[in-house]
Design a protein around this motif. Structure first.
Motif, mmCIF file in Angstrom:
data_model
loop_
_atom_site.group_PDB
_atom_site.id
_atom_site.type_symbol
_atom_site.label_atom_id
_atom_site.label_comp_id
_atom_site.label_asym_id
_atom_site.label_seq_id
_atom_site.Cartn_x
_atom_site.Cartn_y
_atom_site.Cartn_z
ATOM 1 N N ARG A 63 -13.798 -3.215 -4.479
ATOM 2 C CA ARG A 63 -13.090 -4.519 -4.686
ATOM 3 C C ARG A 63 -12.494 -4.790 -3.559
ATOM 4 N NH1 ARG A 63 -9.532 -4.846 -10.024
ATOM 5 N NH2 ARG A 63 -11.789 -5.483 -10.988
ATOM 6 N N THR A 74 -10.179 -3.895 1.571
ATOM 7 C CA THR A 74 -11.063 -3.227 0.516
ATOM 8 C C THR A 74 -10.662 -2.143 0.016
ATOM 9 O OG1 THR A 74 -12.813 -4.435 1.866
ATOM 10 C CG2 THR A 74 -13.687 -2.646 0.196
ATOM 11 N N LEU A 75 -10.850 -1.938 -1.306
ATOM 12 C CA LEU A 75 -10.516 -0.557 -2.318
ATOM 13 C C LEU A 75 -11.786 0.339 -1.961
ATOM 14 C CD1 LEU A 75 -8.541 -2.365 -5.304
ATOM 15 C CD2 LEU A 75 -7.735 -1.360 -3.075
ATOM 16 N N ASP A 76 -11.357 1.289 -2.490
ATOM 17 C CA ASP A 76 -12.513 2.382 -2.388
ATOM 18 C C ASP A 76 -13.530 2.272 -3.540
ATOM 19 O OD1 ASP A 76 -10.696 3.084 -4.559
ATOM 20 O OD2 ASP A 76 -10.670 5.373 -4.134
ATOM 21 N N ASN A 77 -13.346 1.498 -4.515
ATOM 22 C CA ASN A 77 -14.203 0.992 -5.464
ATOM 23 C C ASN A 77 -15.162 -0.043 -5.324
ATOM 24 O OD1 ASN A 77 -12.225 -1.201 -5.754
ATOM 25 N ND2 ASN A 77 -11.554 -0.269 -7.928
ATOM 26 N N VAL A 135 -7.139 2.650 -0.671
ATOM 27 C CA VAL A 135 -7.724 1.511 0.249
ATOM 28 C C VAL A 135 -8.703 2.024 1.214
ATOM 29 C CG1 VAL A 135 -7.015 0.087 2.236
ATOM 30 C CG2 VAL A 135 -5.549 0.177 0.234
ATOM 31 N N PRO A 188 -3.636 5.438 -5.316
ATOM 32 C CA PRO A 188 -4.370 6.212 -6.662
ATOM 33 C C PRO A 188 -3.610 7.647 -7.200
ATOM 34 C CG PRO A 188 -4.793 7.154 -4.218
ATOM 35 C CD PRO A 188 -3.713 5.997 -4.223
ATOM 36 N N ILE A 212 0.978 -1.194 0.028
ATOM 37 C CA ILE A 212 0.023 0.104 0.184
ATOM 38 C C ILE A 212 0.935 1.338 -0.289
ATOM 39 C CG2 ILE A 212 -1.745 1.283 1.127
ATOM 40 C CD1 ILE A 212 -2.570 -1.196 2.575
ATOM 41 N N ILE A 216 -0.468 -0.637 -4.564
ATOM 42 C CA ILE A 216 -1.848 0.124 -4.501
ATOM 43 C C ILE A 216 -1.619 1.425 -4.230
ATOM 44 C CG2 ILE A 216 -4.174 0.126 -3.489
ATOM 45 C CD1 ILE A 216 -3.770 -2.649 -2.406
ATOM 46 N N ALA A 237 -5.965 2.486 -7.229
ATOM 47 C CA ALA A 237 -6.945 2.814 -6.351
ATOM 48 C C ALA A 237 -6.447 3.232 -5.045
ATOM 49 C CB ALA A 237 -7.670 1.637 -6.347
#
Length: 417
Positions: A96, A91-94, A80, A38, A11, A36, A78
């Motif tokens: 997933r 879990t991601l902000d989208n 987290v 964004p 992350i 990960i 993305a």
């Protein structure tokens, strides 16, 4: 969206994340690693002090994140949203969900601009600036050049912050410009430090104090910036008194360089990974999470007591890479991080006090004292900061080359206890 699995999730695509991924791939290119983050742009943040002094161009401190992701490593663009460490998932902000065998947490920290009332409304205007933002560091240099007389205030918030010397660097380099321009006598430079000491490692304080005196800086301790009125050119501080009480102090300014309070990112502070203060809870030597054995953390977000600097991340990344492979059963000997951090304190254009130390403030010089004594301002240290450290960062640290950063491996067996 369905669940996706990776052997290793990292992350954060900052200095710590990219360096860790590169160190891992250098050790075992067969690893399944995903980063990960964004962001589109990766910044060399140590360079912003010199942008604010007109030495570096801002664009020299920025590169696309895509250009820095190591070959063979996947980039998940993305953010987290949350953790499920018992299930080895996040879990991601989208929406997933991603699962992992090993997790590395290094998203950096949050600059809490909103914690200072009125600051966000005036940043980049009314003489209010900060070298802690890419878009504002050029404004610092603009203000320094434009100021011919008046009052210049520089602030430092409570610890911890990243690069604890950076608030002073802005102060010294600005004063050096005014001194060279013959304007220092017309400018009232003041340093408002929320702490009680100029620098946390006492060995470096005498050299720094000599520049405080040289620039005739009004040094104020125990002052915490709480509000800024940009149009009115007024800064409000809370001053802590010896008896435990406090008082409010309001100061007028013509230029104000602000360093904001700094906290762990929101998604970390509210998670099971955090300690009581909100930082990721790790063993200070192994950088392994104290409660979740397959989670490791480094960089600014970890609750280790070292200085939060890129130099610390440069030493931490190989330790995490090694110890993660131990956790996967691919290495036998753990590595230990000794708390190394470095802070090149730019006391003048062309002179730096090179502070290097480990846990407990123990001095840890990289060079023999006859070549470079970090307790004294030297031109050699400036040359390192200006010409050597940037390529060392881009071409060394971020590429998995561990020059002067090889991890210290511990003995195997009873001797390791």
């Amino acid at each position: 969206m369905g669940e996706r699995h990776h052997q290793i999730l990292i992350i954060g695509g900052g200095a710590a994340g990219i360096a860790t991924a590169s160190s891992l791939m250098a050790r075992d290119a067969s690893l399944d690693i995903a980063i990960i983050d964004p962001a589109d742009v990766h910044y060399y943040q140590p360079g912003w002090t010199l942008v604010g002094a007109g030495v570096f161009r801002p664009e020299s401190t920025a590169r696309t994140l895509a250009s820095l992701i190591p070959r063979g490593v996947q980039w998940i663009k993305a953010a987290v949203a949350g953790f499920s460490p018992e299930a080895n998932a996040l879990t991601l902000d989208n929406g997933r969900t991603l699962s992992y065998e090993q997790l590395v947490v290094c998203p950096g920290l949050k600059l809490d601009w909103a914690a200072i009332d009125g600051l966000s409304d005036t940043l980049g205007a009314n003489g209010v600036t900060s070298n802690y933002r890419y878009d504002l560091a050029p404004y610092t240099w603009q203000l320094v050049q434009q100021l011919k007389q008046g009052r210049a205030l520089f602030t430092q918030p409570p610890m911890p912050i990243k690069c604890a010397g950076a608030p002073q660097k802005a102060l010294y380099l600005s004063c050096d410009h005014w001194l060279r321009a013959g304007l220092l006598g017309q400018i009232d430079a003041r340093f408002y430090n929320a702490g009680a000491v100029l620098f946390g490692v006492a060995d470096y304080v005498p050299a720094l104090m000599s520049y405080i005196e040289r620039y005739e800086i009004d040094l104020q301790f125990s002052h915490r910036l709480v509000a800024v009125d940009g149009p009115g050119k007024r800064a409000t501080f809370v001053r802590s008194l010896a008896d435990g009480s406090s008082e409010t102090v309001v100061e007028a300014f013509d230029m104000l360089h602000v360093v904001p309070p700094q906290v762990a990112p929101d998604f970390i502070r509210g998670s099971a990974l955090a300690d009581a203060a909100g930082w990721v809870e790790v063993d200070p030597a192994t950088l392994q999470h104290r409660r979740f054995a397959n989670i490791h953390s480094l960089g600014d977000v970890a609750n280790t007591s070292n200085a939060k600097t890129a130099a610390a991340a440069r030493k931490q990344a190989p330790v995490v890479a090694n110890n993660l492979l131990v956790a996967l059963g691919r290495r036998k000997r753990l590595a230990h991080y000794d708390g190394y951090g470095s802070c090149p304190l730019t006391v003048a254009r062309g002179k730096i006090v090179l502070a290097e130390f480990t846990y407990g403030g123990k001095l840890a010089p990289s060079f023999p004292s006859w070549l470079l004594d970090g307790r004294k301002p030297t031109r050699l240290a400036w040359w390192l900061k200006e010409s050597i450290l940037p390529p060392l960062y881009w071409r060394g640290m971020l590429k998995g080359h561990e020059w002067l950063a090889e991890p210290k491996l511990q003995p195997v067996g009873p001797a390791a206890q």
